[in-house]
Write an enzyme that holds these catalytic residues in place. Structure first.
Site, PDB file in Angstrom:
ATOM      1  N   SER A  53     -13.776 -15.392  -6.714  1.00 36.18           N
ATOM      2  CA  SER A  53     -13.621 -16.704  -6.080  1.00 36.18           C
ATOM      3  C   SER A  53     -13.469 -17.862  -7.049  1.00 36.18           C
ATOM      4  O   SER A  53     -13.345 -19.003  -6.611  1.00 36.18           O
ATOM      5  CB  SER A  53     -14.841 -16.981  -5.180  1.00 36.18           C
ATOM      6  OG  SER A  53     -16.046 -16.958  -5.941  1.00 36.18           O
ATOM      7  N   GLU A  79     -19.109 -15.267 -14.313  1.00 35.62           N
ATOM      8  CA  GLU A  79     -18.818 -16.359 -15.234  1.00 35.62           C
ATOM      9  C   GLU A  79     -19.934 -16.538 -16.268  1.00 35.62           C
ATOM     10  O   GLU A  79     -21.096 -16.217 -16.013  1.00 35.62           O
ATOM     11  CB  GLU A  79     -18.610 -17.657 -14.456  1.00 35.62           C
ATOM     12  CG  GLU A  79     -17.436 -17.626 -13.488  1.00 35.62           C
ATOM     13  CD  GLU A  79     -16.081 -17.463 -14.178  1.00 35.62           C
ATOM     14  OE1 GLU A  79     -16.014 -17.693 -15.406  1.00 35.62           O
ATOM     15  OE2 GLU A  79     -15.109 -17.111 -13.496  1.00 35.62           O
ATOM     16  N   ALA A 115     -18.697  -7.961  -9.905  1.00 32.49           N
ATOM     17  CA  ALA A 115     -18.326  -7.384  -8.608  1.00 32.49           C
ATOM     18  C   ALA A 115     -18.191  -5.866  -8.655  1.00 32.49           C
ATOM     19  O   ALA A 115     -18.261  -5.207  -7.616  1.00 32.49           O
ATOM     20  CB  ALA A 115     -17.009  -8.007  -8.120  1.00 32.49           C
ATOM     21  N   TYR A 230       1.151  -8.130  -6.693  1.00 31.15           N
ATOM     22  CA  TYR A 230       2.344  -8.841  -7.173  1.00 31.15           C
ATOM     23  C   TYR A 230       3.447  -7.823  -7.392  1.00 31.15           C
ATOM     24  O   TYR A 230       3.192  -6.674  -7.748  1.00 31.15           O
ATOM     25  CB  TYR A 230       2.021  -9.581  -8.477  1.00 31.15           C
ATOM     26  CG  TYR A 230       3.179 -10.387  -9.058  1.00 31.15           C
ATOM     27  CD1 TYR A 230       3.684 -11.499  -8.386  1.00 31.15           C
ATOM     28  CD2 TYR A 230       3.745 -10.036 -10.276  1.00 31.15           C
ATOM     29  CE1 TYR A 230       4.725 -12.234  -8.912  1.00 31.15           C
ATOM     30  CE2 TYR A 230       4.789 -10.771 -10.822  1.00 31.15           C
ATOM     31  CZ  TYR A 230       5.281 -11.872 -10.133  1.00 31.15           C
ATOM     32  OH  TYR A 230       6.332 -12.607 -10.662  1.00 31.15           O
ATOM     33  N   TYR A 240       5.590  -4.861 -16.047  1.00 28.57           N
ATOM     34  CA  TYR A 240       4.679  -5.119 -14.933  1.00 28.57           C
ATOM     35  C   TYR A 240       4.791  -4.020 -13.871  1.00 28.57           C
ATOM     36  O   TYR A 240       4.017  -3.075 -13.877  1.00 28.57           O
ATOM     37  CB  TYR A 240       4.922  -6.508 -14.322  1.00 28.57           C
ATOM     38  CG  TYR A 240       3.767  -6.916 -13.436  1.00 28.57           C
ATOM     39  CD1 TYR A 240       2.722  -7.679 -13.947  1.00 28.57           C
ATOM     40  CD2 TYR A 240       3.680  -6.496 -12.111  1.00 28.57           C
ATOM     41  CE1 TYR A 240       1.624  -8.017 -13.163  1.00 28.57           C
ATOM     42  CE2 TYR A 240       2.601  -6.822 -11.320  1.00 28.57           C
ATOM     43  CZ  TYR A 240       1.577  -7.581 -11.850  1.00 28.57           C
ATOM     44  OH  TYR A 240       0.492  -7.901 -11.067  1.00 28.57           O
ATOM     45  N   LYS A 249      -1.230  -1.363  -9.315  1.00 26.83           N
ATOM     46  CA  LYS A 249      -0.885  -2.034  -8.061  1.00 26.83           C
ATOM     47  C   LYS A 249      -0.412  -1.023  -7.015  1.00 26.83           C
ATOM     48  O   LYS A 249      -0.672  -1.186  -5.810  1.00 26.83           O
ATOM     49  CB  LYS A 249       0.200  -3.085  -8.317  1.00 26.83           C
ATOM     50  CG  LYS A 249      -0.252  -4.242  -9.201  1.00 26.83           C
ATOM     51  CD  LYS A 249      -1.453  -4.974  -8.634  1.00 26.83           C
ATOM     52  CE  LYS A 249      -1.839  -6.164  -9.477  1.00 26.83           C
ATOM     53  NZ  LYS A 249      -3.080  -6.831  -8.984  1.00 26.83           N
ATOM     54  N   VAL A 279       0.676 -19.280 -12.803  1.00 25.61           N
ATOM     55  CA  VAL A 279       0.085 -19.296 -14.139  1.00 25.61           C
ATOM     56  C   VAL A 279      -1.415 -19.130 -13.966  1.00 25.61           C
ATOM     57  O   VAL A 279      -2.098 -20.031 -13.467  1.00 25.61           O
ATOM     58  CB  VAL A 279       0.402 -20.604 -14.889  1.00 25.61           C
ATOM     59  CG1 VAL A 279      -0.192 -20.566 -16.297  1.00 25.61           C
ATOM     60  CG2 VAL A 279       1.910 -20.832 -14.958  1.00 25.61           C
ATOM     61  N   THR A 280      -1.938 -17.972 -14.334  1.00 25.34           N
ATOM     62  CA  THR A 280      -3.359 -17.677 -14.232  1.00 25.34           C
ATOM     63  C   THR A 280      -3.855 -17.121 -15.560  1.00 25.34           C
ATOM     64  O   THR A 280      -3.059 -16.734 -16.420  1.00 25.34           O
ATOM     65  CB  THR A 280      -3.640 -16.646 -13.127  1.00 25.34           C
ATOM     66  OG1 THR A 280      -3.060 -15.383 -13.503  1.00 25.34           O
ATOM     67  CG2 THR A 280      -3.052 -17.092 -11.794  1.00 25.34           C
TER      68      THR A 280
END
Length: 399
Positions: A53, A79, A115, A230, A240, A249, A279-280
């Site tokens: 999240s 985090e 997680a 993706y 990818y 994926k 953009v991540t």
């Protein structure tokens, strides 16, 4: 509370420090891009569990869930807190600001936990079972370099590599003052690297979450779970979609089909969501994606759809405000704007012509560079980077 004079400390796409004020402003921007509440005032919102999240599509989905739909529930992120040497992670500061914007009356709890771990599942589901007794939505948006298998204790490390043959392609580099089009060659992954990447980024953990929900009796008619995926252009396919990440994926999508068969008799659903380019922090680690995304932004301009816009569309479909847009493989598609034939023809032409000299005319590298900085709270207009920043920010209290 600690005031610090912070510097980015970056090399290329990696930043050592995050800026709390800049991270907060990024969340403010996401909040403003997201539509105002859609339901009647005072209505009790659905219950969502959002895994991942604090960043990327997971953050956008969380903001849209809280802002537009008044969701209750739990968001999970892993985090790092502030240390003597470094600021807290960007996701820490983004989570704190998300909770502030949601307000004290928001019935939503943020857990800082791995997680992948069984303990995190137990903690989250204990809270959900005790407070709500049900879950309406589970959004799975996790990108991690490694995963510890909770059953065996084995640590799997993902690899970003092609499959079958070496990958040679153009890349975008920002190590100097001027963006440069470079060249990259990667050897293909071996079977162990492919399998490890599937174990990290495939559907194993998503299925474990569904198993855990089912064991607690928290799945009911109307429940809907989605996992972010993706596809992208054939320009990036070798590294990818046809590479180790693509194998993961594919496994994620196979898991969705298995879960759908399992959940359908309960009146519940499972799908993967094929989002468009963004953009991540995860995408910047993939070779050639920086160049491709810069070219795509130049071609589309303001028609490049943000994560907030895509998350808004996704929730419209999940809540029934709009019909599900499914492809022949039963995946929810949010990427039509990117894979439009005319857009892709334009990108192919730009890609072929891209050199260091032609780059300013073909790609929006300034935009891309700014977007990378924003991931860590840098390059955000209105943020005073010259002033000392309050870096000690508490994690949101549990509700």
């Amino acid at each position: 509370m600690t005031l610090r004079q912070i510097k980015p400390g970056n090399r290329g796409f990696l930043y050592v420090n995050s800026h709390p004020g800049g991270c907060a402003a990024v969340v403010d921007d996401l909040w403003q891009q997201t539509p105002a509440p859609s339901g009647p005032a005072g209505a009790e919102g659905p219950v969502a569990l959002i895994i991942g999240s604090s960043a990327g599509y997971g953050l956008a989905a969380t903001v849209a869930a809280l802002r537009t739909h008044g969701m209750r529930g739990v968001g999970i992120a892993f985090e790092a807190p502030e240390t003597e040497r470094r600021t807290a992670s960007a996701g820490w500061y983004r989570t704190a600001r998300t909770a502030e914007l949601a307000g004290p009356d928001a019935d939503f709890t943020f857990l800082n936990a791995d997680a992948f771990a069984t303990a995190a599942k137990e903690q989250a589901l204990d809270h959900l079972a005790a407070r709500y007794g049900r879950v309406d939505y589970l959004v799975y948006s996790v990108a991690a370099p490694r995963r510890t298998d909770p059953a065996t204790g084995e640590v799997h490390h993902s690899a970003i590599k092609p499959l079958g043959s070496a990958y040679r392609a153009k890349t975008l580099q920002f190590d100097g003052d001027t963006p440069v089009v470079g060249a990259l060659e990667l050897d293909p992954a071996d079977d162990a690297e492919r399998e490890a990447t599937v174990r990290v980024m495939g559907g194993d953990d998503w299925k474990l979450w569904i198993d855990a929900l089912a064991d607690r009796g928290l799945i009911h008619g109307g429940f809907h779970t989605v996992a972010l995926s993706y596809v992208g252009s054939d320009l990036t396919a070798p590294i990818y979609r046809a590479g180790t990440i693509g194998a993961a994926k594919q496994h994620l999508e196979e898991t969705a089909r298995h879960l759908q068969q399992r959940l359908a008799p309960l009146g519940a659903q499972a799908h993967t969501v094929v989002a468009g380019a963004a953009v991540t922090q995860a995408s910047t680690a993939i070779p050639s994606i920086a160049l491709y995304t810069s070219l795509l932004r130049a071609a589309l301009g303001d028609d490049f759809r943000s994560t907030a816009q895509q998350a808004t569309t996704l929730w419209q479909q999940l809540t029934g405000a709009a019909p599900l847009q499914l492809d022949e493989e039963q995946r929810i598609r949010l990427d039509g704007w990117e894979l439009d034939a005319k857009v892709q023809a334009d990108i192919h032409a730009r890609w072929a012509a891209a050199t260091t000299d032609t780059l300013p005319d073909l790609a929006d590298t300034d935009w891309f560079h700014t977007q990378v900085g924003r991931l860590y709270g840098w390059h955000v207009p209105g943020t005073d980077y010259a002033a000392p920043a309050q870096t000690t920010v508490p994690w949101p209290a549990m509700h």
